[in-house]
Design an enzyme around this catalytic site. Structure first.
Site, PDB file in Angstrom:
ATOM      1  N   SER A  12      -4.266  43.289  12.654  1.00 27.97           N
ATOM      2  CA  SER A  12      -4.517  44.618  13.220  1.00 27.97           C
ATOM      3  C   SER A  12      -3.232  45.434  13.226  1.00 27.97           C
ATOM      4  CB  SER A  12      -5.058  44.502  14.649  1.00 27.97           C
ATOM      5  OG  SER A  12      -4.047  44.056  15.536  1.00 27.97           O
ATOM      6  N   ASP A  81      -3.146  37.451  26.044  1.00 24.12           N
ATOM      7  CA  ASP A  81      -4.203  36.745  25.329  1.00 24.12           C
ATOM      8  C   ASP A  81      -3.982  35.242  25.280  1.00 24.12           C
ATOM      9  OD1 ASP A  81      -5.447  39.166  24.749  1.00 24.12           O
ATOM     10  OD2 ASP A  81      -4.420  39.397  22.824  1.00 24.12           O
ATOM     11  N   SER A 126     -12.607  45.155  29.226  1.00 19.10           N
ATOM     12  CA  SER A 126     -12.041  44.219  30.198  1.00 19.10           C
ATOM     13  C   SER A 126     -12.831  44.228  31.501  1.00 19.10           C
ATOM     14  CB  SER A 126     -10.577  44.608  30.478  1.00 19.10           C
ATOM     15  OG  SER A 126     -10.107  44.056  31.676  1.00 19.10           O
ATOM     16  N   LEU A 127     -13.219  43.035  31.980  1.00 12.53           N
ATOM     17  CA  LEU A 127     -13.879  42.941  33.286  1.00 12.53           C
ATOM     18  C   LEU A 127     -12.959  43.454  34.387  1.00 12.53           C
ATOM     19  CD1 LEU A 127     -15.601  39.428  33.150  1.00 12.53           C
ATOM     20  CD2 LEU A 127     -16.649  41.669  32.801  1.00 12.53           C
ATOM     21  N   VAL A 149      -7.126  49.229  19.419  1.00 12.06           N
ATOM     22  CA  VAL A 149      -6.728  50.407  20.194  1.00 12.06           C
ATOM     23  C   VAL A 149      -7.183  51.689  19.500  1.00 12.06           C
ATOM     24  CG1 VAL A 149      -4.772  51.727  21.076  1.00 12.06           C
ATOM     25  CG2 VAL A 149      -4.771  49.234  21.262  1.00 12.06           C
TER      26      VAL A 149
END
Length: 394
Positions: A12, A81, A126-127, A149
């Site tokens: 990425s 991560d 994201s939670l 992003v």
């Protein structure tokens, strides 16, 4: 060391930029470096959200397997991560100086979180971020958004740009039709007698009035559609062509991601306070993994390791591990070395943000790991682990 250090990285844009920063710093220490792109499990599952990928480490394990197999010497990860259960034969050899740990709210027009209208749709993968937004603004809607992003920002910008393109296209069609009508009128008037021409002068005044109205209506479009498109940034041009299922009024993502990809110059972003929107453990930091006890690990540590960043991220990861969370859990932990203490903020949420266990505590920098474990134990006793497990089940 004489051989080039082979660094594994995801492909990425953000991952390559991060790996490029590490490569440059190593080269400044007179190491030859080769970047090796590796596709990960998380990269292959394009339609899934991070929390739906199953076991944590979807963006990490594939790279570390290359390290353990000897295909590469080391791997560059976003620290947030990296699972806390690092394989026995692997070590986090270096934690470079940490970047901005905060989250950012990005909107098409610069509206702040406080000023978003009730019912606005906020996107996040994201939670934790979703729970924090709803805890702070329960009148907002949180919807999942997937992608790198730049992909998430494009999905945010796409609807408004597409509406603008449609308006400009329609206005340009109307102008072209009006020009054709004016040309036909002119051809007809040229064949009239002088007397009729005088009458037509009066009519032209009326026509001019109509034309003036059209010009006033289209005055905001002082460029052709093609000129307008060419004036857009590459990000906006890509967004214009993107299909989206959900129209977002804002997205929340890591500020450092915007900074490292150079998007801060192209978007309206509001940095969210780390005390109310506590970042994910390790957010903003990189982790360079290598085989344990290898010459490469020693070289990476000597060239890259930033002691303060390692202390802060280690504090955060100890609490994360002891509470029983993971990189997908609705938990924020942010540690900051201040003199002889490590000021540590923790927030653990239910999925909808209605329930929270949190505290700020100053840990002794000389004994930070042990005190971080004590801090985590207290949070567990207050129900932090129960909230995490409930959120995962939901």
């Amino acid at each position: 060391m004489t051989d080039a250090i082979r660094l594994a990285t995801r492909g990425s844009d953000l991952a390559l930029r991060q790996a490029g920063e590490v490569k440059t710093e190593l080269e400044d220490h007179r190491h030859d470096v080769e970047l090796v792109e590796v596709e990960t499990t998380g990269d292959r599952v394009d339609d899934a959200l991070i929390q739906d990928l199953g076991k944590t480490g979807a963006f990490v394990r594939s790279l570390d397997r290359k390290v353990l197999d000897g295909d590469v010497d080391a791997a560059v990860h976003s620290m947030k991560d990296v699972p806390t259960d690092v394989p026995d034969d692997l070590v986090v050899a270096a934690v470079p100086r940490r970047g901005n740990p905060a989250d950012a709210l990005v909107t098409p027009n610069g509206t702040s979180l406080e000023n978003l209208p009730a019912g606005s749709v906020v996107g996040t993968a994201s939670l934790r971020r979703g729970a924090q937004v709803q805890a702070h603004r329960p009148d907002l809607e949180v919807e999942p958004i997937r992608g790198n992003v730049d992909t998430r920002v494009e999905k945010l910008l796409a609807p408004a740009l597409q509406d603008e393109h449609e308006r400009r296209t329609e206005a340009e069609k109307e102008r072209m039709s009006e020009d054709a009508r004016q040309q036909e009128r002119g051809d007809y008037e040229a064949s009239e007698t002088v007397e009729e021409g005088v009458e037509n002068l009066d009519n032209e005044s009326d026509d001019d009035s109509e034309s003036d109205r059209d010009n006033r209506q289209n005055a905001e479009f002082d460029q052709t559609v093609e000129e307008w498109f060419e004036s857009l940034s590459v990000l906006q041009q890509s967004a214009l062509e993107r299909e989206v299922d959900t129209e977002f009024d804002a997205v929340v993502l890591a500020q450092v991601g915007l900074e490292r990809t150079g998007l801060t110059h192209h978007v309206h972003d509001e940095e969210l306070p780390t005390n109310t929107h506590v970042p994910a453990p390790g957010q903003g930091a990189l982790a360079i993994t290598a085989r344990k006890d290898s010459d490469v690990a020693d070289a990476l540590r000597d060239a890259l390791d930033h002691v303060r960043s390692r202390v802060e991220t280690t504090t955060e990861r100890v609490i994360l591990e002891e509470v029983g969370g993971g990189c997908i859990a609705p938990i924020g932990v942010y540690a900051l070395v201040q003199g002889d203490t490590v000021r540590t903020d923790v927030q653990v949420f239910s999925r909808d943000g209605t329930d929270q266990v949190g505290e700020t505590r100053e840990l002794d920098v000389e004994n930070y790991a042990a005190e971080a474990r004590e801090f985590a134990a207290d949070l567990r006793d207050r129900g932090a682990t129960d909230l995490i497990e409930e959120a995962k089940r939901e």
